[in-house]
Structures are given as structure tokens and as C-alpha cells.
Design a protein around this motif. Structure first.
Motif, PDB file in Angstrom:
ATOM      1  N   GLU A 230       5.887   1.167  -2.288  1.00 31.77           N
ATOM      2  CA  GLU A 230       4.698   1.232  -3.132  1.00 31.77           C
ATOM      3  C   GLU A 230       3.469   1.730  -2.380  1.00 31.77           C
ATOM      4  OE1 GLU A 230       4.610  -2.783  -4.481  1.00 31.77           O
ATOM      5  OE2 GLU A 230       5.746  -2.345  -6.322  1.00 31.77           O
TER       6      GLU A 230
ATOM      7  N   ARG B 257       3.559   4.159  -0.223  1.00 36.60           N
ATOM      8  CA  ARG B 257       3.777   5.562   0.145  1.00 36.60           C
ATOM      9  C   ARG B 257       3.705   6.423  -1.112  1.00 36.60           C
ATOM     10  NH1 ARG B 257       4.967   7.068   5.735  1.00 36.60           N
ATOM     11  NH2 ARG B 257       5.121   9.054   4.610  1.00 36.60           N
ATOM     12  N   LYS B 258       2.570   7.097  -1.314  1.00 33.45           N
ATOM     13  CA  LYS B 258       2.426   7.966  -2.489  1.00 33.45           C
ATOM     14  C   LYS B 258       3.490   9.060  -2.499  1.00 33.45           C
ATOM     15  CE  LYS B 258      -2.618   7.431  -2.772  1.00 33.45           C
ATOM     16  NZ  LYS B 258      -3.918   8.129  -2.613  1.00 33.45           N
ATOM     17  N   ASP B 259       3.844   9.543  -1.309  1.00 35.52           N
ATOM     18  CA  ASP B 259       4.833  10.619  -1.262  1.00 35.52           C
ATOM     19  C   ASP B 259       6.195  10.159  -1.780  1.00 35.52           C
ATOM     20  OD1 ASP B 259       5.127   8.960   0.963  1.00 35.52           O
ATOM     21  OD2 ASP B 259       4.997  10.579   2.437  1.00 35.52           O
TER      22      ASP B 259
ATOM     23  N   TYR C 191       5.809   9.626  -5.716  1.00 39.10           N
ATOM     24  CA  TYR C 191       5.663  10.832  -6.533  1.00 39.10           C
ATOM     25  C   TYR C 191       6.773  11.863  -6.332  1.00 39.10           C
ATOM     26  CZ  TYR C 191       0.839   9.211  -7.291  1.00 39.10           C
ATOM     27  OH  TYR C 191      -0.275   8.474  -7.627  1.00 39.10           O
TER      28      TYR C 191
ATOM     29  N   THR D 214       0.501  16.191  -3.773  1.00 41.49           N
ATOM     30  CA  THR D 214       0.604  14.842  -3.197  1.00 41.49           C
ATOM     31  C   THR D 214       0.111  14.837  -1.753  1.00 41.49           C
ATOM     32  OG1 THR D 214       2.500  14.340  -4.636  1.00 41.49           O
ATOM     33  CG2 THR D 214       2.176  12.923  -2.716  1.00 41.49           C
TER      34      THR D 214
ATOM     35  N   ASP E 250      -3.635  14.889  -1.803  1.00 42.77           N
ATOM     36  CA  ASP E 250      -4.140  13.594  -2.234  1.00 42.77           C
ATOM     37  C   ASP E 250      -4.101  12.590  -1.077  1.00 42.77           C
ATOM     38  OD1 ASP E 250      -4.871  11.926  -4.775  1.00 42.77           O
ATOM     39  OD2 ASP E 250      -3.357  10.730  -3.737  1.00 42.77           O
ATOM     40  N   MET E 251      -2.992  12.554  -0.365  1.00 43.30           N
ATOM     41  CA  MET E 251      -2.849  11.643   0.772  1.00 43.30           C
ATOM     42  C   MET E 251      -3.780  12.041   1.912  1.00 43.30           C
ATOM     43  SD  MET E 251       1.319  11.162   0.799  1.00 43.30           S
ATOM     44  CE  MET E 251       1.334   9.938   2.119  1.00 43.30           C
TER      45      MET E 251
ATOM     46  N   ASP F  69      -6.443   9.204   2.166  1.00 43.53           N
ATOM     47  CA  ASP F  69      -5.822   8.212   3.052  1.00 43.53           C
ATOM     48  C   ASP F  69      -5.871   8.601   4.529  1.00 43.53           C
ATOM     49  OD1 ASP F  69      -5.006   6.657   0.807  1.00 43.53           O
ATOM     50  OD2 ASP F  69      -3.317   8.008   0.501  1.00 43.53           O
TER      51      ASP F  69
ATOM     52  N   TYR G 135      -0.307   3.924   5.543  1.00 43.91           N
ATOM     53  CA  TYR G 135       1.010   3.713   4.933  1.00 43.91           C
ATOM     54  C   TYR G 135       2.006   3.261   6.000  1.00 43.91           C
ATOM     55  CZ  TYR G 135       0.949   8.592   6.543  1.00 43.91           C
ATOM     56  OH  TYR G 135       0.771   9.740   7.274  1.00 43.91           O
TER      57      TYR G 135
END
Length: 695
Positions: free
Chosen positions: A204, A206-208, A211, A576, A579-580, A584, A683
Motif C-alpha cells: 500500500e 508503493r504507488k508503483d 498502479y 506514476t 507522481d512518485m 515522494d 516507501y
């Protein structure tokens, strides 16, 4: 664990249930129709539907769905309740033969590759009686094919069933030459499924992974798979609990889950089923992937089916163990004790070699995807060059046939391990070559190029069709021959001479093989955009049209769908990453740098001259600047995709331009990750992800 034989298939409307609930005459009519591929008339369908409904209600089901497999690569379902109104304002539970045979889902949002306009919403699903209905989540699931309002095939099941019919007809022509009659010839598959398990709480963060299914950033872990201590190692309790529940869920659905073990990479595992007919195996593999994901969540885990979720360690594939057999159980790829004398086996073997050589491009296309591009050619997967591994004995037999010499087999080799304590083992006539894309492994071929999250339908459509074509060409020649035995031997020899270039028993990972394959005239299609246009080659369209698998328009539509999926995948990954990066990674790097500089200033005030903080801050700042500039270039590259004129142009642009910018950005971010304090990282690291389930 419960009584397994009693549990197995308990949620399936299978042969046992049908024999028990259907009138004998109805059951015989149904079985005969399935065997001959004939449609069932409505009265018979009504009887079956009513029995199916009663059985489903007894198991707590309240709804039914036509369960189908659109070109998204996953399954689809629209649930309908069994309720029907009565005149007095009440309801009864009803299910008709018409509802069983045909459904009408909205088809507007499923991929069509230009076969229909978005506003043309109507589509049809048609019952596939060769695959048993089952209950899932309180719903009766009826396996079906899916087509558009105008009849174009929009799914993976219909062409797979057609390809199986082609093999059946072609193989029976060959068997007739040997005086062998059979009700039906089927292809069988046992797909070995590789996957990763990671802790859900870490996933959860880790956006990568959320997505895209793979990590787009991540420095190499200090210990990966170098020690090879995870492969077949002791299964950790948390993973074992997951596997136990997964087995139970799959067994209830009639899935022949058999073997499970740890794979090579940390957190990687495998499940292998027992062979079954290709159509059923395809359905079962879709269910296997679905239940892997849902059962994992119950254990606080997430199942990753991406082909390459982690850089630097093995990715996940799906080994498609394919064979061909009669319904009476005669495996046509069984060499027997004396394969050099087994003309029938050698004839089928020659046909397969011919098929793979002539249609190597289609086999490569059948496993093409953005995810699989990361895996093919790496140390855990075969290269993108298609070749056939036969092993020493079969290769020697074919060489003897080619040269017109008598083959003298060695005595069956025995492996003595420890005096008389351990029994001697009989040595197989082939080794296992993990670098081969298409390897003979005793009585089957293992097509190893499939990616983990693939539907096995596509590769088996191609495999069945090309083998059927080769067998039909053989039959056309042999049926005219006066001396069939002599004609068979001559044909086998001619085929070996013409197509031996595709046979390779060596190490497929070496640069030497790449050069040798090139000299042999074999294709090396390294990327999806490079491979997909081959599907539209004239010979390939003619093949599919000739055998009734696809129309020319349906072939082109599938190329369009796969190109579009490739471009969309890379686009989502790039977005993605950005975004990260901005939300982040750059803030984390800045925070750590600020703290380092603060510490350096404090030490300077105290007169401490030798401090590392300033040097470390400078290194991170340099990488941060490179990350930022690289991110800006990536954002600009994404804008450039808007100028592409068609999907081929767009897919190539994403591969040649966007993907390279992504790789450059990752290199800077991963280098920075190695320097930033772990508490500052936004992350979980590879170390936590890969070893977080080991408890």
C-alpha cells in the motif's frame, strides 16, 4: 484439512452432478453434442438449465452470470438473479434454457481494436458446454464465448475452441493413416504459474506496485537470489497457510492444483496443476490467478503476477506444458521405449518442428507484452529467439534419419547414487533446458515464453493452429501415397532437413547463440512493438482465415488492441514515476539533505573540521538535480506521444523514447536511494518487500 476427494469439484456442475440430476436420455444427448461440437436444442437446454438452477440454489447461489474472457486479459461477468415475478406480486426462482445458452452483456467498453464503434454497445455471450459451470461468490458462473452484435469475435475462448477443432480434425487424418480410429483428439495443457507474495501494508505504500504491478524505483537489495537458498526451500508458515487455503478454494472449483514450492527469487513461488484439456486449463488458470489474489488478501498479503515486479531478481513466467492426445488417453507425443522405430511419434514430432519453424514469428507475438519485454532474455527466462530443444537422444535420432543411417540407441542409463541403499534411477531421454523457449520434456512440449499474468488462450490458439496446419499438409501428401510407410519416412526426412535450423540444444543465454541464430535466419524480436506487426504478415492472416480462427479484420483488430495496451501501460508507468518523483522522492531527498547540512553547520560551529555530512549532502544534491531534470525530460517526452499518427507509431515512440527516459530517471533515483537514510525514504525498500513475508 477437509476430506479432499469429497471437497474436490463440490462447487462444479460436473459429470457426477449431471449424471445424478439429468434424465439419462438428456445426459447422453448432451454428451454426444459436446463430443461432436453440435448445438443443443432448446428443450434439452431447458432441462439442463432447470437442473443447474436447482443445484445452484442448494449451494446458496441466488444469481447466475455468463463468465467470459474479453481482450482485456482478465475475466468478465454480469450477475443476474434467478428471481422471476408472479401474478400475485411474489417471485419464484427461475432459469431457462435460453438464458443458459445466450446472454447479452454491454460490449461498448471492451477492447475491439476498431471492429465496432463505441456507440455500438450490443454484444452476445454463448454457452461453452465443454467447460463446466461452477459457483463463485454465491453466483452460478457459466463459461461462455463473447462476440459483437455483428458476430466478430471479441474474446479469447471462441478462437481457442476453434483451434482445438482444427487440431482434432487434422490429427485424426494422420491417425487414420495408421488405421487408428478415435472419437476425438484434444490438446492438453498444464500451466505452471509463478508469482510473488508481498506484505499488503508495504504494498500500500508503493504507488508503483498499486498502479502498475511492478516497482518503477528500487535500489538493489544487498542479498537477492545469489545464494540460491530460496529455491525449493522450506516454505514459511505465513506462505504455507496461504497455499493451503488456495488449494482448498481451487479444489472446490475442480482445479487440479498439484505442486507448490518456493521459486528462485526471494518471495517468489510457483503452483503447477495436473494436465487437462486446453480449454478447461485456460479457464482454470484464469480462476487460479483470481483466487491467488483474493486468498492472499485474507492473509495480509498481495499476490504480484507482473512479469518483472523487481529489477535485479528473477521475474515470473508461466510454463505452458502442451501435448496432444486422444480422448481414450493415448498421448501422441509419447516416444515409447524405441522412439526411433515409432513412426507415428516421429511424424507428429516432425510436424511440430515444421510448425514452430514456419511460424516462429506468431509464437513470439503470442507472448508479447510490455511486462514480458522486461523478462524475456533475462536469466530466468528464455530469449526472444524462438527455438526447439529436443535433447540428445531425439536429436541423434533425427540426425540419423537425415543422413540415412541406422540409429543404435544406448542402453537405458541408470543413475547409481549410493551403492545398493538408494534404488537406481532411470535416466530420461531428454534433459531440461531452462534457456529454451520450446522444449520437449518427455511426452510434451514446454512453451516457456509466456508471462505470468498472461491468459494461456492466446499462445495455445497459435500453437494449435500452426500444428494443425502442418498436420494437414502432411495428410494431404500421405493420403495420396501408394506406399504410406515409405512416404512417411521420406516426409519425416525431408522435414528434418528443411527445418532443422529451429532445433537448438545449447545455452540460449549466450551472445554466441544470438549470432548463430542470426546466421540460421531465425528472428530475434526483442520488443513488443517490433514483434506485433508480424501478426499481420500475409502468411499469418491466410493461416488464421483458412482455419476459421479469425477473419482478416479480427487479426488486425488484435494487433491494434495489443499495441494500444502496450502504449497505455508505458504511459501509466511514466505518469506514476513522475507522481512518485515530485510528491515522494524529491521531498524525501530534500529533507535528508537539509538535515545533513544542519548537522554539518552545527559541527562547523563547534570547530569540528572532518564531517561527512556536507560531502554526502553534495552527492545527494547532485543526484537530486539529475532526477529533477530527468523528470522534466520524461514529462516532455510524454507530451510528444500526442503527435503520433497511429498505434504502431505510438507504441514505437513509447518504447524508443519514453521508456529510455524512464530508465534514466530510475538510475538516478536508485543511486540516491542508496545514500538516503532509511527513515527518510518514502516507501519500503526491496529488502523489506522481498523479505517481509519470511515469518
Amino acid at each position: 484439512m477437509s476430506n479432499v476427494p469429497k471437497m474436490f469439484g463440490s462447487l462444479v456442475f460436473n459429470e457426477t452432478v449431471m449424471k445424478d440430476r439429468l434424465p439419462t436420455a438428456t445426459y447422453k444427448t448432451f454428451k454426444n453434442a459436446v463430443l461432436k461440437g453440435e448445438a443443443l436444442d432448446l428443450p434439452i437446454a431447458n432441462i439442463i438449465a432447470n437442473a443447474m438452477k436447482d443445484w445452484a440454489l442448494e449451494h446458496g447461489a441466488t444469481h447466475f452470470t455468463h463468465w467470459f474472457q474479453p481482450m482485456t486479459g482478465i475475466t468478465a461477468e454480469k450477475h443476474e438473479s434467478f428471481i422471476a415475478p408472479t401474478a400475485d406480486g411474489r417471485v419464484i426462482m427461475d432459469f431457462s434454457g435460453k438464458e443458459l445458452i445466450q446472454g447479452e452483456p454491454d460490449a461498448s467498453s471492451f477492447p475491439s481494436g476498431g471492429l465496432r464503434a463505441t456507440f455500438e454497445a450490443r454484444g452476445y455471450t454463448a454457452w461453452d458446454p465443454t467447460s463446466y459451470a461452477f459457483i463463485k461468490d454465491g453466483c452460478l458462473c457459466i463459461p461462455t464465448a463473447f462476440c459483437s452484435y455483428t458476430g466478430e469475435v471479441l474474446d479469447k475462448k471462441a478462437p481457442l475452441l476453434r483451434s482445438m477443432c482444427c487440431v482434432d480434425q487434422a490429427a485424426r487424418r494422420i491417425l487414420a493413416l495408421f488405421g487408428q480410429a478415435t472419437e476425438k483428439v484434444v490438446t492438453t495443457v498444464g500451466p505452471e504459474q509463478e508469482y510473488f507474495l508481498v506484505d499488503k501494508a508495504m504494498w500500500e505504500q508503493r504507488k508503483d506496485l498499486v498502479y502498475t504491478g511492478r516497482t518503477l524505483f528500487g535500489a538493489k537489495v544487498p542479498k537477492g537470489q545469489e545464494m540460491e537458498d530460496h529455491y525449493f526451500g522450506i516454505i514459511k508458515p505465513r506462505v504455507l497457510a496461504f497455499m493451503k487455503e488456495l488449494d482448498e478454494e481451487l479444489w472446490k472449483l475442480g482445479v487440479l492444483a498439484k505442486t507448490e514450492h518456493n521459486e528462485v527469487a526471494p518471495a517468489q513461488h510457483e503452483l503447477a496443476p495436473i494436465f487437462t484439456t486446453t480449454n478447461v486449463a485456460s479457464d482454470h488458470n484464469q480462476l487460479t490467478m483470481e483466487f491467488m489474489k483474493r486468498v492472499a488478501l485474507r492473509h495480509g498479503l498481495v499476490c504480484l503476477l507482473h512479469e518483472k515486479p523487481f529489477a535485479g531478481v528473477n521475474g515470473s513466467g508461466k510454463h505452458n506444458n502442451w501435448s496432444i492426445a486422444t480422448t481414450e488417453g493415448d498421448n501422441l507425443l509419447n516416444p515409447g521405449k524405441e522412439p526411433h522405430k515409432n513412426t507415428r511419434f516421429l511424424l507428429f514430432l516432425a510436424a511440430i518442428i515444421k510448425a514452430v519453424d514456419e511460424y516462429q514469428d506468431l509464437l513470439r507475438v503470442s507472448v508479447a507484452s510490455a511486462g514480458n519485454d522486461h523478462r524475456l532474455g533475462a536469466n530466468e527466462a528464455p530469449p526472444a529467439i524462438v527455438s526447439v530443444f529436443l535433447g540428445t537422444e531425439l536429436t541423434n535420432i533425427l540426425e540419423a534419419i537425415e543422413k540415412g543411417k541406422q540409429y543404435n540407441p544406448d542402453a537405458a542409463a541408470l543413475l547409481k547414487l549410493s551403492g545398493d541403499v538408494i534404488p537406481a534411477l532411470t535416466k530420461d531421454n531428454t534433459d531440461r533446458n531452462r534457456t529454451s523457449p520450446f522444449a520437449f520434456t518427455g511426452n510434451k512440449f514446454e512453451f516457456r515464453m509466456l508471462g505470468s499474468e498472461f491468459s494461456i488462450a492466446g499462445p495455445n490458439i497459435v500453437l494449435n493452429t500452426i500444428v494443425a496446419e502442418a498436420l494437414n499438409q502432411f495428410a494431404d501428401k500421405l493420403e495420396k501415397a501408394a506406399d504410406k510407410d515409405a512416404a512417411m519416412k521420406k516426409l519425416i526426412k525431408e522435414t528434418i532437413v528443411k527445418h532443422k535450423r529451429i532445433v537448438f540444444n545449447g545455452d540460449g543465454y549466450t551472445d554466441a547463440w544470438v549470432e548463430e541464430a542470426k546466421s540460421r535466419g531465425l528472428l530475434n524480436l526483442k520488443s513488443t512493438p517490433e514483434a506485433l506487426p508480424y501478426m499481420e504478415a500475409e502468411k499469418n492472416i491466410e493461416l488464421f482465415v483458412k482455419h476459421g480462427i479469425f477473419t482478416a479484420a479480427e487479426v488486425r483488430s488484435r494487433v491494434e488492441i495489443m499495441l494500444e495496451k502496450y502504449a497505455k501501460t508505458i504511459n501509466i508507468e511514466a505518469l506514476t514515476m513522475l507522481d512518485m518523483l515530485y510528491k515522494d522522492i524529491l521531498p524525501a531527498a530534500a529533507a535528508y539533505t537539509n538535515d545533513l547540512l544542519g548537522n554539518a553547520a552545527s559541527k562547523k560551529d563547534l570547530g569540528i573540521k572532518n564531517c561527512f555530512e556536507a560531502d554526502l549532502a553534495a552527492k545527494i544534491s547532485e543526484l537530486t538535480a539529475k532526477m529533477y531534470n530527468s523528470g522534466e525530460k520524461l514529462a516532455k517526452a510524454l507530451k510528444g506521444a500526442e503527435k503520433c499518427v497511429d498505434m504502431k507509431d505510438e507504441a514505437n515512440y513509447y518504447h524508443d523514447t519514453v521508456l529510455k527516459e524512464m530508465e534514466l530517471l530510475r538510475s538516478y533515483a536508485d543511486a540516491a536511494e542508496e545514500l538516503i537514510g532509511e527513515d527518510y525514504l518514502p516507501y519500503p525498500t526491496y529488502g523489506k518487500l522481498l523479505y517481509g513475508v519470511n515469518n
